[in-house]
Design a protein around this motif. Structure first.
Motif, PDB file in Angstrom:
ATOM      1  N   VAL A  14      26.761  91.998  26.725  1.00 28.43           N
ATOM      2  CA  VAL A  14      27.910  91.095  26.841  1.00 28.43           C
ATOM      3  C   VAL A  14      27.705  89.888  25.931  1.00 28.43           C
ATOM      4  CG1 VAL A  14      29.203  89.576  28.395  1.00 28.43           C
ATOM      5  CG2 VAL A  14      28.457  91.831  29.191  1.00 28.43           C
ATOM      6  N   ILE A  15      26.524  89.274  26.002  1.00 30.20           N
ATOM      7  CA  ILE A  15      26.229  88.086  25.192  1.00 30.20           C
ATOM      8  C   ILE A  15      26.265  88.426  23.704  1.00 30.20           C
ATOM      9  CG2 ILE A  15      24.437  86.407  24.616  1.00 30.20           C
ATOM     10  CD1 ILE A  15      23.646  86.537  27.636  1.00 30.20           C
ATOM     11  N   GLU A  16      25.672  89.547  23.335  1.00 28.43           N
ATOM     12  CA  GLU A  16      25.670  89.971  21.935  1.00 28.43           C
ATOM     13  C   GLU A  16      27.097  90.169  21.420  1.00 28.43           C
ATOM     14  OE1 GLU A  16      24.197  93.812  19.291  1.00 28.43           O
ATOM     15  OE2 GLU A  16      23.403  93.541  21.296  1.00 28.43           O
ATOM     16  N   THR A  17      27.936  90.813  22.225  1.00 32.07           N
ATOM     17  CA  THR A  17      29.320  91.065  21.831  1.00 32.07           C
ATOM     18  C   THR A  17      30.104  89.766  21.710  1.00 32.07           C
ATOM     19  OG1 THR A  17      29.243  93.221  22.907  1.00 32.07           O
ATOM     20  CG2 THR A  17      31.428  92.315  22.446  1.00 32.07           C
ATOM     21  N   MET A  18      29.906  88.862  22.667  1.00 27.32           N
ATOM     22  CA  MET A  18      30.598  87.568  22.609  1.00 27.32           C
ATOM     23  C   MET A  18      30.175  86.784  21.371  1.00 27.32           C
ATOM     24  SD  MET A  18      30.548  86.494  26.624  1.00 27.32           S
ATOM     25  CE  MET A  18      31.462  84.974  26.424  1.00 27.32           C
ATOM     26  N   TRP A  19      28.885  86.829  21.028  1.00 25.96           N
ATOM     27  CA  TRP A  19      28.383  86.118  19.852  1.00 25.96           C
ATOM     28  C   TRP A  19      28.988  86.699  18.572  1.00 25.96           C
ATOM     29  CZ3 TRP A  19      26.790  81.894  18.009  1.00 25.96           C
ATOM     30  CH2 TRP A  19      26.101  81.818  16.813  1.00 25.96           C
ATOM     31  N   GLU A  20      29.034  88.020  18.473  1.00 30.85           N
ATOM     32  CA  GLU A  20      29.625  88.654  17.291  1.00 30.85           C
ATOM     33  C   GLU A  20      31.107  88.308  17.173  1.00 30.85           C
ATOM     34  OE1 GLU A  20      27.997  90.213  14.854  1.00 30.85           O
ATOM     35  OE2 GLU A  20      26.147  89.821  15.935  1.00 30.85           O
ATOM     36  N   THR A  21      31.811  88.293  18.287  1.00 32.02           N
ATOM     37  CA  THR A  21      33.226  87.937  18.285  1.00 32.02           C
ATOM     38  C   THR A  21      33.410  86.496  17.841  1.00 32.02           C
ATOM     39  OG1 THR A  21      33.663  89.504  20.071  1.00 32.02           O
ATOM     40  CG2 THR A  21      35.305  87.790  19.720  1.00 32.02           C
ATOM     41  N   ALA A  22      32.589  85.588  18.353  1.00 31.55           N
ATOM     42  CA  ALA A  22      32.684  84.169  18.001  1.00 31.55           C
ATOM     43  C   ALA A  22      32.443  83.953  16.507  1.00 31.55           C
ATOM     44  CB  ALA A  22      31.689  83.361  18.819  1.00 31.55           C
ATOM     45  N   LYS A  23      31.493  84.686  15.935  1.00 34.32           N
ATOM     46  CA  LYS A  23      31.215  84.524  14.507  1.00 34.32           C
ATOM     47  C   LYS A  23      32.409  84.956  13.665  1.00 34.32           C
ATOM     48  CE  LYS A  23      27.323  86.793  14.193  1.00 34.32           C
ATOM     49  NZ  LYS A  23      26.070  87.345  13.665  1.00 34.32           N
ATOM     50  N   ASP A  24      33.172  85.932  14.143  1.00 33.44           N
ATOM     51  CA  ASP A  24      34.323  86.434  13.400  1.00 33.44           C
ATOM     52  C   ASP A  24      35.586  85.598  13.608  1.00 33.44           C
ATOM     53  OD1 ASP A  24      32.862  88.534  12.359  1.00 33.44           O
ATOM     54  OD2 ASP A  24      33.511  89.966  13.880  1.00 33.44           O
ATOM     55  N   MET A  25      35.588  84.754  14.646  1.00 34.56           N
ATOM     56  CA  MET A  25      36.793  83.985  14.967  1.00 34.56           C
ATOM     57  C   MET A  25      37.003  82.818  14.016  1.00 34.56           C
ATOM     58  SD  MET A  25      36.849  83.604  19.089  1.00 34.56           S
ATOM     59  CE  MET A  25      38.291  82.565  19.108  1.00 34.56           C
ATOM     60  N   ASN A  26      38.247  82.533  13.743  1.00 34.13           N
ATOM     61  CA  ASN A  26      38.608  81.329  13.008  1.00 34.13           C
ATOM     62  C   ASN A  26      38.264  80.127  13.884  1.00 34.13           C
ATOM     63  OD1 ASN A  26      40.260  79.058  12.113  1.00 34.13           O
ATOM     64  ND2 ASN A  26      41.297  80.540  10.798  1.00 34.13           N
ATOM     65  N   SER A  27      37.658  79.099  13.305  1.00 34.49           N
ATOM     66  CA  SER A  27      37.176  77.965  14.095  1.00 34.49           C
ATOM     67  C   SER A  27      38.289  77.225  14.822  1.00 34.49           C
ATOM     68  CB  SER A  27      36.396  76.992  13.218  1.00 34.49           C
ATOM     69  OG  SER A  27      37.230  76.472  12.199  1.00 34.49           O
ATOM     70  N   LYS A  28      39.524  77.299  14.334  1.00 34.11           N
ATOM     71  CA  LYS A  28      40.601  76.571  15.018  1.00 34.11           C
ATOM     72  C   LYS A  28      40.939  77.188  16.382  1.00 34.11           C
ATOM     73  CE  LYS A  28      44.733  78.725  13.049  1.00 34.11           C
ATOM     74  NZ  LYS A  28      45.956  78.462  12.282  1.00 34.11           N
ATOM     75  N   TYR A  29      40.479  78.405  16.636  1.00 32.36           N
ATOM     76  CA  TYR A  29      40.739  79.051  17.927  1.00 32.36           C
ATOM     77  C   TYR A  29      39.588  78.902  18.912  1.00 32.36           C
ATOM     78  CZ  TYR A  29      44.484  81.175  15.279  1.00 32.36           C
ATOM     79  OH  TYR A  29      45.581  81.375  14.491  1.00 32.36           O
ATOM     80  N   LYS A  30      38.484  78.304  18.486  1.00 29.05           N
ATOM     81  CA  LYS A  30      37.323  78.155  19.356  1.00 29.05           C
ATOM     82  C   LYS A  30      37.446  76.888  20.190  1.00 29.05           C
ATOM     83  CE  LYS A  30      34.169  80.495  16.208  1.00 29.05           C
ATOM     84  NZ  LYS A  30      32.895  80.387  15.505  1.00 29.05           N
ATOM     85  N   GLU A  31      36.908  76.926  21.403  1.00 35.74           N
ATOM     86  CA  GLU A  31      36.875  75.748  22.261  1.00 35.74           C
ATOM     87  C   GLU A  31      35.667  74.902  21.887  1.00 35.74           C
ATOM     88  OE1 GLU A  31      39.076  74.471  24.200  1.00 35.74           O
ATOM     89  OE2 GLU A  31      40.444  76.148  24.080  1.00 35.74           O
TER      90      GLU A  31
END
Length: 46
Positions: A14-31
């Motif tokens: 779960v943590i690995e998947t969340m980290w990979e998703t976060a790296k791919d996300m545009n920063s304006k969508y991150k909290e």
């Protein structure tokens, strides 16, 4: 047949998947302090 009620996902996966998703996300969508609610909500809204 797998019993979906008792199926478990390893926390590390779960943590690995969340980290990979976060790296791919545009920063304006991150909290963060530079995205998400931090840029959409002012203190006067609270």
């Amino acid at each position: 047949d797998a019993d979906s009620i008792h199926a478990k996902v390893p926390l590390d996966k779960v943590i690995e998947t969340m980290w990979e998703t976060a790296k791919d996300m545009n920063s304006k969508y991150k909290e963060t302090s530079e995205g998400g609610l931090a840029v959409r909500v002012s203190l006067s809204d609270c």
